[in-house]
Design an enzyme around this catalytic site. Sequence first.
Site, PDB file in Angstrom:
ATOM      1  N   LYS A 312      10.891 -18.027   3.008  1.00 44.58           N
ATOM      2  CA  LYS A 312      10.913 -17.465   4.357  1.00 44.58           C
ATOM      3  C   LYS A 312       9.472 -17.326   4.839  1.00 44.58           C
ATOM      4  O   LYS A 312       8.668 -16.640   4.219  1.00 44.58           O
ATOM      5  CB  LYS A 312      11.604 -16.107   4.379  1.00 44.58           C
ATOM      6  CG  LYS A 312      11.809 -15.552   5.780  1.00 44.58           C
ATOM      7  CD  LYS A 312      12.550 -14.219   5.743  1.00 44.58           C
ATOM      8  CE  LYS A 312      12.933 -13.786   7.150  1.00 44.58           C
ATOM      9  NZ  LYS A 312      11.796 -13.695   8.060  1.00 44.58           N
ATOM     10  N   GLU A 450       7.285 -13.329   2.174  1.00 43.32           N
ATOM     11  CA  GLU A 450       8.154 -12.418   2.918  1.00 43.32           C
ATOM     12  C   GLU A 450       9.561 -12.367   2.345  1.00 43.32           C
ATOM     13  O   GLU A 450      10.224 -11.328   2.417  1.00 43.32           O
ATOM     14  CB  GLU A 450       8.212 -12.834   4.391  1.00 43.32           C
ATOM     15  CG  GLU A 450       8.900 -11.802   5.261  1.00 43.32           C
ATOM     16  CD  GLU A 450       8.988 -12.224   6.719  1.00 43.32           C
ATOM     17  OE1 GLU A 450       9.606 -11.494   7.499  1.00 43.32           O
ATOM     18  OE2 GLU A 450       8.458 -13.291   7.063  1.00 43.32           O
ATOM     19  N   GLY A 778     -10.092   6.296   4.121  1.00 40.51           N
ATOM     20  CA  GLY A 778      -8.854   6.810   4.685  1.00 40.51           C
ATOM     21  C   GLY A 778      -9.137   7.756   5.831  1.00 40.51           C
ATOM     22  O   GLY A 778      -8.227   8.355   6.394  1.00 40.51           O
ATOM     23  N   ASP A 831     -24.293  10.826   3.460  1.00 40.97           N
ATOM     24  CA  ASP A 831     -23.947  11.976   2.630  1.00 40.97           C
ATOM     25  C   ASP A 831     -24.210  11.638   1.159  1.00 40.97           C
ATOM     26  O   ASP A 831     -23.464  10.902   0.524  1.00 40.97           O
ATOM     27  CB  ASP A 831     -22.476  12.325   2.862  1.00 40.97           C
ATOM     28  CG  ASP A 831     -22.075  13.595   2.125  1.00 40.97           C
ATOM     29  OD1 ASP A 831     -22.906  14.154   1.404  1.00 40.97           O
ATOM     30  OD2 ASP A 831     -20.904  14.011   2.269  1.00 40.97           O
TER      31      ASP A 831
END
Length: 904
Positions: A312, A450, A778, A831
Amino acid sequence: MTKTWAPAVPKPVLICRNRGFGPGVVSKPADSGQTGQATVALKTYRAKRKFDVTSEPRGKVAETGSNRFVIQKHAARRLHYDLRLELDGVMKSWAVTRGPSLVPGEKRLAIHVEDHPIEYNTFEGTIPQGEYGSGTVMVWDRGRWFPEGDARKAYRAGRLNFRLEGDKLHGAWHLVRMRKRDGERQDPWLLIKANDAEARPASAPDILEEEPWSVATKRSMDEITEGAPARKRRPAAKTTTNKAKPRKPAKAARPTAKRAPTRSRAAIAASEVRRAEPRARGGKAPPDFVAPCLARLEAEAPGGTGWVHEIKFDGYRMQARLERGRVELKTRTGLDWTEKFKPIAEAVAKLPAEGALIDGEIVVDLGNGISDFSTLQADLSSGRTDRFVYYVFDLLFVDGEDLRQHPLLERKAALAKLVGKKRDGRIRLSEDFSEPGPAVLKHACQLGLEGSISKQRDAPYRSGRTGDWLKTKCSDRQEFVIAGYKDSTVGPGLIGALALGYYQDGAFRYAGRVGTGYTQKIARDLYRRLQPLRQDKAPFATRLEAAQRRGVHWVKPELVAEIDSRGFTADQILRHPSFKGLREDKPAREVVRETPAQAAAQEDAMAKASAVRKPKPPKQSSGAVRLTHPDRVYWSDTGITKQDLADYYRDVWDWIAPHVVRRPLALVRCPDGATGQCFFQKHAHATFNQGHILRVRDGKEEIIAIEDLEGLIALAQAGVLEVHVWGSTIDNIDACDRLVFDLDPGPGVAWADVIAATRELRTRLAKMKLESFVKTTGGKGFHVVVPIAGTDWDTAKDFSHQLALAMEADAPDRYVSKMTKSKRKGRIFVDYLRNGRGATAVVAYSTRARPGAPVSTPIDWSELSPKLMADKFNLGNVPARLARLRNDPWAEIGKIKQKLPSGT
């Protein structure tokens, strides 16, 4: 233009004699009674508008008419098409909710609205927000109309039969008034196409999608909204791959009104008056379009011998029509996309046939047959064409012979003969496999594909979802309709999340939000495309909860998005969905909820297959952690539960283990989920699962650590949504073995500058002969991680501090080494403070307690680009990403023991 008639000159009467549509009065100078009625009608029109605010014409009643008509596409509260017919000096107007249809007998609701002035025929622009009918207006079609018999009498009787001769619409039509129901203020009519030479079958392309541009300015709705200048010509609808002129249709009798030159070839092809002419070798041309055979979603692939199985693909279904070197590429709904995929059209034109109709899918090939819809969307957006590949899997027609009734295997054999079996090039044959369906699906999922398609080997080619073809997916990916959006927190003009829906039993249902999977470019493009569709109310059939409505800008449900997810929660909300791209080949009204794929076995297979590329994990414990209240929702915006978080950590355990095992931990615990109260915990004073959490003495305190998967699951059970680690292990707490630099952008910093800063830091480290690794946080920036030989904490922190100071000294307008918020506007905080004893940084592959469940994800340096946003990866899409990776981008981080430069 209004004519003034001299008193001595008799007032003329315009007569139309037109093949059964006359004689009949189309328009004549209005008498005083008619003029009065029309003036009253325009008072209604004028009363609804503020002409000092809107650019719509005030207008006046015309004394004569010339039987004009116009159709204006109107993106108001709901998109519709306004049909206006000139009669008695004004434009009689109907709002056709779904637009005109060329399918004979198909009824389209047309609400009779107030009369408009004739000057309105040329109005194209945007009605300001807050005004009556606010939204964009396009002159979609215009021309002349010719009624059958007396137009006024037919109008009063509620049945108008007429012929249109416009730039786009032609032939006979009916307008029929229906009885008004209780509570209806305006008369409902029906607009119906007559069954004549201009009609089309239901399988033919929709004229509304085929001809979306303005006939006046050749602009799209978006261009009108943005105020773009008029075009000299509309965008080409197709590509001609040779210089031969296209064949001309035979002439047919037409009314004397002037024909517009822009009539589409598809409309000509549908005409019954087109004469036959010499064709390809078989004497017969391919059909203009055949509605495709569609696959039905199944939970498991069939295992019998009557099936063949194919991969697919993850792209656009496309039907290629070849006739004497001329090529058309059409989507599964018949839209002409030849212009989008010119290289494919050119390749089809070179096939050794005079005529053919081929079914296949256009993808971007990433290698080894792996395709990716998001990459295809990005290439289309950027104009890149070098990676387009047309995988073909069926042949419906070739050189005069219709193959649709032949068995599948015969059609595929003919297709292989036509295109060959090359594994490279623009056109490639989709190979089939005779192995049992479950085995083919398992291998497809292991390769990160897929899913698979199973086809009955002896079946003919039949349009629609007949059951001859079945599809089985490795994940629950399907289309959803965009119903609204939330603004991004990254910057203005970007979407942060999309509200999604689908149709069920004719009602529009809420499916949740998707807040991940966007690049900054996609987020900006979606924001721009959604602005003309904005409306005040949510489009769903039932009222949403306050939390679901909060902060959402609602839009008309017209755009379709492809979404990858892990199914639905018990509340029928998508579980950690991820945006894959827009589906411009499928109408929104056709989007229904598909039966979810049962992919647990395939996910296990994916994890096992990818494990060969990962570091060998520590031994897992034999005792299992019992989850209490596994359905407790931890991320309410995506419906992610405690069970989902535990499942995620099982999926990624082999990847996270080298970075979390036997390292001192600091935890962000959110017992009530990411939107509830959270607290930071560094010491083991709270109750944990005693069998799986390590307590290590550090002076007077006990610090926390884990050494197996069950320890990580125990953290999930305790409501830990973020896991942070020291830069040392519990075996040698006082020896730092990893430095972490957190590049944290302040307000006003462009994303491209964050990317540039991350690369600059890598370059500075490389000049000191220090190899570094990068991961998303994130959150807003990146972590650059430097593995080192065991070094005391003071030395590690001092080195980090000196490097941050050097970057600040060299570019004080770009960098700052102090965390003072007042100094960070427009600058990036380098940082270095995470490199002191007891300081921590979020561990690789940990989730974050933020909307969308983002994950701090290691990436290869080659992936660092403006297209990569810091929150791109999330709990829902990271397992699939890892299954597709050929190499772990951090595979070497634990093997490198490099020393800091002397003197630090």
